[in-house]
Design an enzyme around this catalytic site. Structure first.
Site, mmCIF file in Angstrom:
data_model
loop_
_atom_site.group_PDB
_atom_site.id
_atom_site.type_symbol
_atom_site.label_atom_id
_atom_site.label_comp_id
_atom_site.label_asym_id
_atom_site.label_seq_id
_atom_site.Cartn_x
_atom_site.Cartn_y
_atom_site.Cartn_z
ATOM 1 N N MET A 273 0.732 -1.299 0.204
ATOM 2 C CA MET A 273 -0.456 -0.132 -0.475
ATOM 3 C C MET A 273 0.630 1.088 0.092
ATOM 4 S SD MET A 273 -2.630 1.708 2.812
ATOM 5 C CE MET A 273 -1.916 1.366 3.932
ATOM 6 N N HIS B 277 6.878 -3.034 10.769
ATOM 7 C CA HIS B 277 5.854 -3.308 9.381
ATOM 8 C C HIS B 277 7.091 -3.424 7.901
ATOM 9 C CE1 HIS B 277 3.695 -5.050 6.548
ATOM 10 N NE2 HIS B 277 3.314 -4.155 6.351
ATOM 11 N N SER C 251 3.307 -7.086 2.170
ATOM 12 C CA SER C 251 2.370 -6.524 2.357
ATOM 13 C C SER C 251 1.240 -6.860 1.644
ATOM 14 C CB SER C 251 2.379 -4.753 2.924
ATOM 15 O OG SER C 251 1.126 -4.027 3.632
ATOM 16 N N GLN C 252 -0.541 -6.202 1.433
ATOM 17 C CA GLN C 252 -1.404 -6.661 1.033
ATOM 18 C C GLN C 252 -0.472 -7.395 -0.670
ATOM 19 O OE1 GLN C 252 -2.942 -2.812 0.626
ATOM 20 N NE2 GLN C 252 -2.057 -2.614 -1.366
ATOM 21 N N ASP D 243 4.925 -6.003 14.348
ATOM 22 C CA ASP D 243 3.627 -5.115 13.436
ATOM 23 C C ASP D 243 3.093 -4.588 14.071
ATOM 24 O OD1 ASP D 243 3.113 -4.648 11.543
ATOM 25 O OD2 ASP D 243 2.945 -6.071 10.144
#
Length: 300
Positions: free
Chosen positions: A32, A279, A106-107, A223
């Site tokens: 993102m 993260h 991540s995503q 995270d």
């Protein structure tokens, strides 16, 4: 007179060395707020991989016509359509026809998992998830107050994450997972519940995922972006509350083996890596030693 080389080949006496096989190529999908052609993020990872695996072909996913569209599509758009776009690009790329490894950040990790489940040709070999959210998220923290898009998305998710238009247009809503309303989630989630076989068991998705050679999942132990952070390893809240978190092997997803994860686990295909830090906080040395050397560079 024919060239000497052709003559020697015809006589079968040329001891020419064959051209070495090229390394297994790599597909990457960013997270993102990032974009596939970024010099400092995805570009840095690409250079790091190529430094350690000479001649490797690397495709960094771009959704849209340019970097600005790619950034926007990380927040706004239909994830299923985005996955289909990338599936078509992979299928049409001559460099990927013999198979490829994939790294999602991540995503981008759960998006590439959808590619593995839905688009088995050409074959994804190793899938490496770096801070992915495979059971979804229940919260969108760490939004920069100055990022108006992020703040607005958080407000929308708080109010109506499962509204049809939100599920169709807001990327983060499509992997939102409300443990307090599991039935609503199963029935109305347009992406994460589908790729987790929470609604209807899609055997083809299950069988395709099981074809992976390795499914490597990296969780960042500190995270604060992935809520709960155990989602990076397919853990999630026990249904009906948002305090106790079940590890993967205690979830219905695993016990019922709806994705084939139990079978993959027993076959040694699941790899769980923990990294100290927040993260996507990892070093180049760690990435090379634990990811590139073990799961991207072809064994000799």
């Amino acid at each position: 007179m024919r060239p000497i080389l052709v003559t020697l080949l015809a006589l079968g006496i040329c001891q020419c060395s064959p051209v070495a096989n090229k390394p297994t190529p790599l597909v990457m999908w960013h997270g993102m707020g990032d974009y596939g052609t970024s010099y400092f993020s995805m570009g840095h990872i690409k250079r790091l991989v190529k430094k350690n695996v000479p001649d490797i072909y690397v495709k960094s996913v771009v959704v849209g016509a340019n970097f600005m569209e790619d950034i926007v599509h990380g927040f706004i758009g239909n994830v299923n359509n985005q996955v289909e776009q990338i599936c078509q690009e992979i299928a049409a790329d001559p460099e990927l026809q013999d198979g490829y490894h994939a790294v999602g950040f991540s995503q981008g990790a759960q998006f590439l998992r959808a590619v593995a489940e839905r688009c088995p040709t050409p074959a994804m070999k190793n899938l490496i998830s770096i801070g992915g959210q495979h059971q979804g998220v229940f919260g969108l923290p760490n939004c920069d107050p100055g990022n108006l898009i992020c703040e607005e998305i958080r407000r929308i998710l708080d109010l109506e994450a499962y509204a049809e238009w939100v599920q169709d247009e807001i990327v983060q809503a499509q992997y939102w997972h409300d443990p307090l309303h599991e039935e609503v989630h199963r029935n109305k989630s347009r992406f994460i519940a589908l790729i987790n076989n929470d609604q209807t068991l899609m055997e083809e998705q299950r069988e395709n995922l099981k074809k992976l050679e390795n499914f490597v999942m990296v969780k960042f132990l500190n995270d604060t972006m992935v809520v709960p952070n155990e989602s990076s390893w397919f853990g999630f809240y026990r249904p009906g509350q948002d305090v106790e978190v079940l590890p993967l092997r205690e979830t219905d997803l695993y016990i019922e083996d709806r994705l084939g994860l139990k079978e993959m686990d027993e076959a040694g295909k699941l790899v769980f890596l923990g990294v100290l830090g927040n993260h996507l906080d990892f070093t180049d040395d760690w990435f090379v030693q634990e990811i590139v050397e073990k799961y991207i560079k072809d064994s000799v």
